[in-house]
Write a protein that holds these residues in place. Structure first.
Motif, PDB file in Angstrom:
ATOM      1  N   PHE A 443       2.698  -6.727  -1.387  1.00  0.00           N
ATOM      2  CA  PHE A 443       3.236  -6.667  -0.017  1.00  0.00           C
ATOM      3  C   PHE A 443       2.900  -5.311   0.584  1.00  0.00           C
ATOM      4  O   PHE A 443       2.633  -4.351  -0.139  1.00  0.00           O
ATOM      5  CB  PHE A 443       4.764  -6.819  -0.015  1.00  0.00           C
ATOM      6  N   ASN A 444       2.944  -5.239   1.882  1.00  0.00           N
ATOM      7  CA  ASN A 444       2.780  -3.938   2.534  1.00  0.00           C
ATOM      8  C   ASN A 444       3.920  -3.015   2.122  1.00  0.00           C
ATOM      9  O   ASN A 444       5.026  -3.466   1.798  1.00  0.00           O
ATOM     10  CB  ASN A 444       2.810  -4.099   4.055  1.00  0.00           C
ATOM     11  N   PHE A 445       3.646  -1.719   2.147  1.00  0.00           N
ATOM     12  CA  PHE A 445       4.677  -0.729   1.837  1.00  0.00           C
ATOM     13  C   PHE A 445       4.617   0.369   2.885  1.00  0.00           C
ATOM     14  O   PHE A 445       3.522   0.806   3.237  1.00  0.00           O
ATOM     15  CB  PHE A 445       4.449  -0.150   0.439  1.00  0.00           C
ATOM     16  N   PRO A 446       5.682   0.853   3.389  1.00  0.00           N
ATOM     17  CA  PRO A 446       7.055   0.390   3.183  1.00  0.00           C
ATOM     18  C   PRO A 446       7.407  -0.740   4.154  1.00  0.00           C
ATOM     19  O   PRO A 446       7.159  -0.606   5.354  1.00  0.00           O
ATOM     20  CB  PRO A 446       7.875   1.642   3.495  1.00  0.00           C
ATOM     21  N   THR A 447       7.971  -1.807   3.652  1.00  0.00           N
ATOM     22  CA  THR A 447       8.443  -2.905   4.506  1.00  0.00           C
ATOM     23  C   THR A 447       9.782  -3.398   3.969  1.00  0.00           C
ATOM     24  O   THR A 447      10.136  -3.150   2.813  1.00  0.00           O
ATOM     25  CB  THR A 447       7.477  -4.111   4.497  1.00  0.00           C
ATOM     26  N   LEU A 448      10.474  -4.136   4.809  1.00  0.00           N
ATOM     27  CA  LEU A 448      11.735  -4.736   4.367  1.00  0.00           C
ATOM     28  C   LEU A 448      11.468  -5.924   3.442  1.00  0.00           C
ATOM     29  O   LEU A 448      12.329  -6.325   2.660  1.00  0.00           O
ATOM     30  CB  LEU A 448      12.560  -5.188   5.577  1.00  0.00           C
ATOM     31  N   ALA A 449      10.247  -6.490   3.520  1.00  0.00           N
ATOM     32  CA  ALA A 449       9.897  -7.616   2.644  1.00  0.00           C
ATOM     33  C   ALA A 449       9.927  -7.203   1.176  1.00  0.00           C
ATOM     34  O   ALA A 449      10.018  -8.049   0.284  1.00  0.00           O
ATOM     35  CB  ALA A 449       8.526  -8.149   3.014  1.00  0.00           C
ATOM     36  N   GLU A 450       9.899  -5.906   0.968  1.00  0.00           N
ATOM     37  CA  GLU A 450      10.003  -5.390  -0.398  1.00  0.00           C
ATOM     38  C   GLU A 450      11.310  -5.852  -1.055  1.00  0.00           C
ATOM     39  O   GLU A 450      11.424  -5.917  -2.275  1.00  0.00           O
ATOM     40  CB  GLU A 450       9.959  -3.857  -0.333  1.00  0.00           C
ATOM     41  N   ALA A 451      12.272  -6.181  -0.234  1.00  0.00           N
ATOM     42  CA  ALA A 451      13.559  -6.662  -0.751  1.00  0.00           C
ATOM     43  C   ALA A 451      13.360  -7.882  -1.650  1.00  0.00           C
ATOM     44  O   ALA A 451      14.101  -8.079  -2.617  1.00  0.00           O
ATOM     45  CB  ALA A 451      14.491  -7.011   0.406  1.00  0.00           C
ATOM     46  N   TYR A 452      12.377  -8.707  -1.332  1.00  0.00           N
ATOM     47  CA  TYR A 452      12.119  -9.887  -2.164  1.00  0.00           C
ATOM     48  C   TYR A 452      11.708  -9.477  -3.583  1.00  0.00           C
ATOM     49  O   TYR A 452      12.088 -10.112  -4.558  1.00  0.00           O
ATOM     50  CB  TYR A 452      11.013 -10.742  -1.534  1.00  0.00           C
TER      51      TYR A 452
END
Lengths: 471, 289
Positions: A443-452
């Motif tokens: 995933f891209n970093f930093p993103t909120l999708a990192e929560a997954y």
């Protein structure tokens, strides 16, 4: 009166359900007519609900974000005489653009439009009355009722659109009130309560439900209440029985509860549900009747008891989300025209535009435990994410629910971006993916999708710990 | 034309042209917003307004206070027990209604007071009150917020009152009367522009200002087209129910066929419901004379 004009499909209502039904039929080269009682296509979604309230929300979100980021250095206050309209100055252009786009889409697909009020005069026939009192008749091989809903006005709440408002009149208050009581704890009540709270209004939410947004995961509910009550002067009063609401005749609306407690506020918003728009439709003439809740009963494909008549959207009852209505309209039309239908109905996400926003898809923890006996749950708090810290949306939480093999069953998210983030879980659940996918893919970093990824790691750890027992 | 007959005027001068020049050259004499009315208007816009503050402001003008009591005791407000104090009036009628009455009384005494046009201004005032009543009813019928609707309707033709107040200053050259049709046409042509000047001078809230300026031309409203449309219809209904010598008499057919009905999306049964409130409107107008 002359013979009725014949159509393959007549659709009553041009909101999300009617619009999608019309386009689906037109794509199959059917002759389609959409009857709309309001000026301009779009229904309440465009003119009174989703779009206008989200425009106001956008302003509130920006204001809250600005306060968060520069509040220590710059005093951010709203002048007491600020007109509410000035907080919504983009609304007219947003609504106009949306109407124009939808109108163009209907025209491009050769869907005929008729402005007027429709009523059944037979199972296949409708009479349409224009604002000037002219009448004409339409005959439809298939008919779709997509007339939407309007705010419920309980007899005991004296709604005067001046001090005691409903969710239509609240949007054109002249000035921001200092205090607001919100009756209800559903989606509309919660959305408006948090929007006005973010604008600095002291909001008291009152409802018989112990917690707001009763259909959501309890952890998400708790986070929501915490975030709401962080706003100065804002409180949720659950388990309440309203005894009386009255304008004191001077300057405040008084809400008295059965236990003697009372709330006083400059304005009150009554958001105790919505009722289906069926009055004047004379559905009895077509052989239809509403159920005990006032909705038109339909099967899973939105077909009514009269086989060639379908109903979709708010008029058939909850969940009353624009996204769901669109799918219902499309599905109804595919069924009417004998086109193949796909499954996946239960994986429609719910988007709630509170501040912070909330979204869910598939099964929550409680539902998964009930259905499968057990499940794995991974959590990720936004304050543990780099992007959460950068963006200042640290109150967020993502809850991922999987079966004992790690297969994604659903997700619930609270926090900015929730309504976008949820689609990753939706895709994973639809394709039967396991949570490993969130770890394996970059995933891209930093993103909120990192929560997954964070939540997936937690589930994988639980799965490893259970492996001997799981066999 | 009872009032205008007493003044020096001439039909050889084109009244419309005179008004146009006065407006263009900013020579129109604009009445000051009465001090108390200005404060009341400002209070309406503040979230912190409460009954005590409103009463205190009104108390400073004894004429206003006594007029409010007179209106509060009138048939339109159906008081069973007579209202004897301002505080009682506030608690009986509510702050919003008292604000409306206060504004109405103040504006009437200052803007609708040229004795040379007394009869014309009296008719115009009655029309304004009825339009205010119907603007509020239309908003309620359409489930829109009614907060400021009455004032939008009440002040919609204030430009005409300003022009009438200036009539004796504008027309000084001749001795003949201004023909009624010429006066009516000139007022109609220029009242929006005169109203715009006053709206600016009085720093009216935008919603009020757009109602004053755009009620005949609601497509030009930038932010509050809906409000301007409601005033447009209320204006028509008022002309129908209580014709004045200054405006075109509206027929029921004209109202039923007017484009504003489509713009507001009001159906025949809703219009009939509205027209059914005529007696209430006339009663209110009577009480505010």
């Amino acid at each position: 009166m002359s013979d009725p004009v014949r159509y393959d499909v007549v659709i009553v209502g041009s909101g999300p359900a009617g619009q999608k039904a019309a386009i689906q039929a037109a794509k199959e080269d059917r002759r389609v007519c959409v009857v709309e009682r309001e000026q301009g296509v779009g229904g309440a979604c465009v003119h009174r609900g989703t779009i206008p309230s989200k425009t106001l929300r956008e302003t509130a979100v920006h204001l809250a974000g600005f306060r968060l980021r520069v509040g220590n250095h710059v005093q951010v206050t709203i002048p007491p005489d600020l007109q509410l309209a000035s907080l919504m100055d983009r609304m007219e252009s947003v609504v106009a653009a949306h109407v124009k786009y939808q109108d163009a889409q209907l025209r491009r697909n050769h869907v005929e439009q008729l402005n007027g009020r429709a009523r059944f005069v037979g199972p296949h026939e409708l009479e349409v009355e224009t604002v000037y009192g002219e009448r004409r008749r339409l005959w439809g091989e298939h008919i779709v009722i997509a007339t939407g809903s309007r705010p419920r006005t309980p007899a005991e709440i004296p709604i005067d659109h001046e001090h005691v408002l409903d969710s239509d009149s609240v949007l054109n208050m002249a000035y921001l009130p200092r205090s607001l009581t919100v009756l209800g704890s559903g989606v509309i009540a919660s959305e408006y309560a948090t929007i006005f709270a973010a604008l600095g209004v002291h909001v008291t939410m009152i409802d018989k439900a112990e917690r707001p947004l009763a259909f959501l995961d309890r952890e998400i509910q708790s986070r929501f209440v915490e975030a709401f009550e962080c706003n100065p002067g804002c409180v949720y009063v659950g388990g309440a029985s309203i005894a009386r609401v009255e304008w004191d005749g001077v300057s405040e609306v008084v809400t008295r509860l059965a236990n003697g407690w009372e709330a006083r506020s400059q304005k009150l918003l009554c958001a105790l549900g919505r009722v289906a728009n069926v009055e004047g439709l004379d559905i009895g003439a077509a052989g239809l009747a509403t159920n005990e809740r006032g909705h038109i009963p339909v099967d899973q494909d939105c077909r009514t008891v009269v086989p060639h008549i379908f109903a979709a959207g708010d008029v058939i009852g909850p969940p009353s989300l624009a996204s769901t209505s669109m799918e219902q309209g499309r599905r109804a039309m595919r069924c009417a025209l004998g086109l193949p239908l796909t499954a996946g109905d239960e994986l429609i996400p719910a988007g709630i535009y509170t501040i912070p926003e909330i979204s869910s898809v598939g099964l929550g923890e409680a539902a998964a435990r009930k259905q499968f006996g057990d499940c794995l749950v991974g959590r990720s708090r936004f304050d543990e994410l780099a992007r959460g810290q950068i963006a200042g949306c640290t109150e967020g939480l993502l809850k991922l629910v999987a079966d004992l093999h790690g297969k994604v069953l659903g997700a619930q998210i609270i926090g900015e971006g929730a309504t976008e983030l949820i689609h990753l879980a939706q895709m994973a659940a639809m394709h039967g993916d396991t949570v490993d996918m969130f770890v394996d893919k970059i995933f891209n970093f930093p993103t909120l999708a990192e929560a997954y990824r964070v939540a997936a790691f937690e589930i994988m750890a639980q799965r490893r710990a259970r492996q001997p027992a799981a066999g | 034309m009872t009032g205008a007959a007493a003044m020096p005027a001439t039909s050889t001068l084109h009244l419309s042209e005179l008004f146009r020049k006065q407006i263009a050259e900013r020579r129109l004499e604009l009445p000051m917003l009465p001090g108390v009315a200005a404060e009341v208007l400002s209070l309406v816009q503040q979230e912190s307004t409460d009954a005590a503050r409103l009463s205190a402001v009104i108390h400073r003008d004894q004429t206003l206070a006594s007029n409010i009591l007179r209106v509060a005791n009138s048939v339109a407000f159906a008081a069973r027990v007579s209202v004897t104090s301002l505080q009682q009036a506030v608690s009986r009628l509510g702050m919003a209604q008292i604000t409306e009455i206060a504004m109405a009384v103040s504006v009437k005494s200052r803007v609708f007071a040229n004795p040379l046009c007394a009869e014309l201004l009296k008719g115009l005032w009655r029309h304004s009150v009825i339009t205010g009543f119907f603007t509020k009813e239309i908003a309620r019928l359409r489930r829109r917020n009614v907060e400021i609707a009455f004032l939008c309707g009440l002040l919609h033709d204030i430009g005409k009152a300003v022009l009438l107040s200036n009539l004796d200053r504008v027309v000084t050259a001749g001795k003949a009367q201004v023909p009624m049709d010429e006066l009516t046409a000139a007022l109609h042509e220029h009242h929006a522009a005169a109203g715009a000047l006053l709206a600016k001078e009085w720093r009216m809230p935008e919603q009020l200002a757009e109602a004053v300026v755009c009620h005949h031309d609601y497509d030009k409203a930038t932010k509050f087209a809906d409000s301007a449309m409601m005033v447009c219809l209320a204006d028509l209904v008022a002309h129908f129910l209580a014709p004045t010598s200054l405006g075109p008499a509206a027929t029921c057919e004209a109202i039923r066929g007017h484009p504003v009905l489509a713009a507001l999306n009001l159906y025949p049964d809703q219009l009939a419901e509205l027209l059914g409130k005529g007696d209430q409107a006339l009663q209110l107008a009577e009480s505010m004379q």
